[in-house]
Design an enzyme around this catalytic site. Structure first.
Site, short mmCIF file in Angstrom:
data_model
loop_
_atom_site.label_atom_id
_atom_site.label_comp_id
_atom_site.label_asym_id
_atom_site.label_seq_id
_atom_site.Cartn_x
_atom_site.Cartn_y
_atom_site.Cartn_z
N ARG A 1 -5.47 4.45 -3.71
CA ARG A 1 -4.87 5.26 -2.65
C ARG A 1 -4.50 6.65 -3.17
O ARG A 1 -4.68 7.65 -2.46
CB ARG A 1 -3.63 4.54 -2.08
N TRP B 1 -0.23 -10.44 3.22
CA TRP B 1 -0.16 -11.36 2.08
C TRP B 1 -1.51 -12.06 2.01
O TRP B 1 -1.62 -13.26 2.03
CB TRP B 1 0.98 -12.37 2.34
N HIS C 1 -5.91 10.04 -1.49
CA HIS C 1 -5.01 11.02 -0.87
C HIS C 1 -5.04 12.36 -1.62
O HIS C 1 -4.82 13.41 -1.02
CB HIS C 1 -3.58 10.46 -0.82
#
Ligand code: HEM
Ligand SMILES: Cc1cnc2ccccc2c1N
Length: 286
Positions: free
Chosen positions: A43, A187, A47
């Protein structure tokens, strides 16, 4: 951040095979999330790169402006300080590596070591940008929105529908954190293994609104173990995106090949590489 400014040709002094191994050594940590920093490294790399605007040629991974205020504090980047802090010791150990090269390489190492495809990567980003070069908020996608917004964001970067559909498959990794984006979960079975599960779960499970007082999101009706963002569901409801989602759900190799190309392109948006910058295809250690 370290005061070492890696600019110009300092990358030429770095042994990136050693850096790859050291980043791989940082991935596992049973006390962090689902046992790996891999997802948050992916991530961070995305980003740091996804701010690029083809029209103004601003944004992208060069200079790693994501480490500066105000960009570091944009809502979409909440929690990424955790990834930057985990990587900081490698900036000290390899002062000649730029933050842009370090953050993007960490995304490549994470994808490969979590079982994903080899991703081609070049060094040559420099640290010579400052907080004056931070991009405005709003360059990254808003998870609460749908297909039109997702297209606006990624077309601005220079991606087409097929590439966007391939990139979002990284949502097989990791989880949402209510303390970061506000969304929560999942999960699911294997958040630290890079697979095409995002596509198979998206198509096969029945998604219903989650009953809670957090932001609107989906949960799978059957087990309640999985989550999808409103923006995730757009890849099922939009017929153009759905075409690619069905292909990737049926063929993990096709997903891997297309993800590898699109992710490599994402990490290089806006960067002018030296003509002799080597293209690495690192050997996966695991
Ligand atoms: C399609 C537009 C996208 C939207 C709206 C979106 C939105 C989000 C949101 C809200 C989160 C949860 C953040 C948190 O609370 O920790 C997240 C996590 C994540 N995203 Fe995306 N994302 C998008 C595309 C991508 C792309 C293109 C990649 C990489 C190629 C990516 C990789 C990840 C990963 C690996 C996580 C898990 C992070 C962790 O476990 O800490 N996403 N995304
Ligand atoms: C299964 C699934 C779906 N969407 C996600 C969005 C962000 C982060 C992780 C996700 C995830 N594991």
């Amino acid at each position: 951040p370290s005061d070492q400014q890696a600019t110009g040709d300092s990358w030429r002094k770095v042994d990136f095979n050693k850096v790859y191994k050291d980043i791989a050594g940082l991935l596992e940590d049973e006390d962090y999330d689902d046992g790996s920093y891999g997802p948050v490294f992916v991530r961070l790399a995305w980003h740091a790169s996804g701010t690029f605007d083809t029209k103004t040629k601003t944004g992208g991974s060069n200079g790693a402006t994501i480490r500066f205020h105000p960009e570091a504090n944009h809502g979409a980047n909440a929690g990424l300080d955790v990834a930057r802090k985990r990587l900081e010791p490698l900036k000290k150990k390899y002062p000649n590596i730029s933050y842009g090269d370090l953050y993007t390489l960490a995304g490549v190492v994470a994808v490969q070591e979590l079982g994903g495809p080899t991703v081609r990567w070049r060094p040559g980003r420099s640290d010579d940008k400052s907080d004056q070069d931070c991009t405005p908020d709003g360059r990254l996608p808003d998870a609460a929105q749908g297909a039109d917004h997702v297209r606006d964001i990624f077309y601005r970067m220079g991606f087409n529908d097929q590439e966007i559909a391939a990139l979002v498959g990284a949502h097989a990794l990791g989880r949402c954190h209510s303390s970061r984006s506000g969304f929560e979960g999942p999960w699911n079975a294997s958040p630290t293994t890079f697979t095409n599960y995002f596509y198979t779960e998206l198509l096969e499970d029945k998604w219903v609104p989650k009953k809670w007082n957090g932001p609107f999101q989906y949960v799978d009706k059957q087990s309640g173990q999985f989550m999808m963002l409103p923006a995730d569901i757009a890849f099922k409801t939009d017929s153009q995106f759905r075409k690619h989602v069905e292909k990737y759900a049926a063929d993990q190799d096709a997903f891997f090949a297309d993800f590898s190309k699109a992710f490599a392109k994402l990490l290089e948006l806006g960067v002018k590489f030296p003509a002799d910058a080597p293209v690495y295809e690192f050997k996966t250690l695991e």
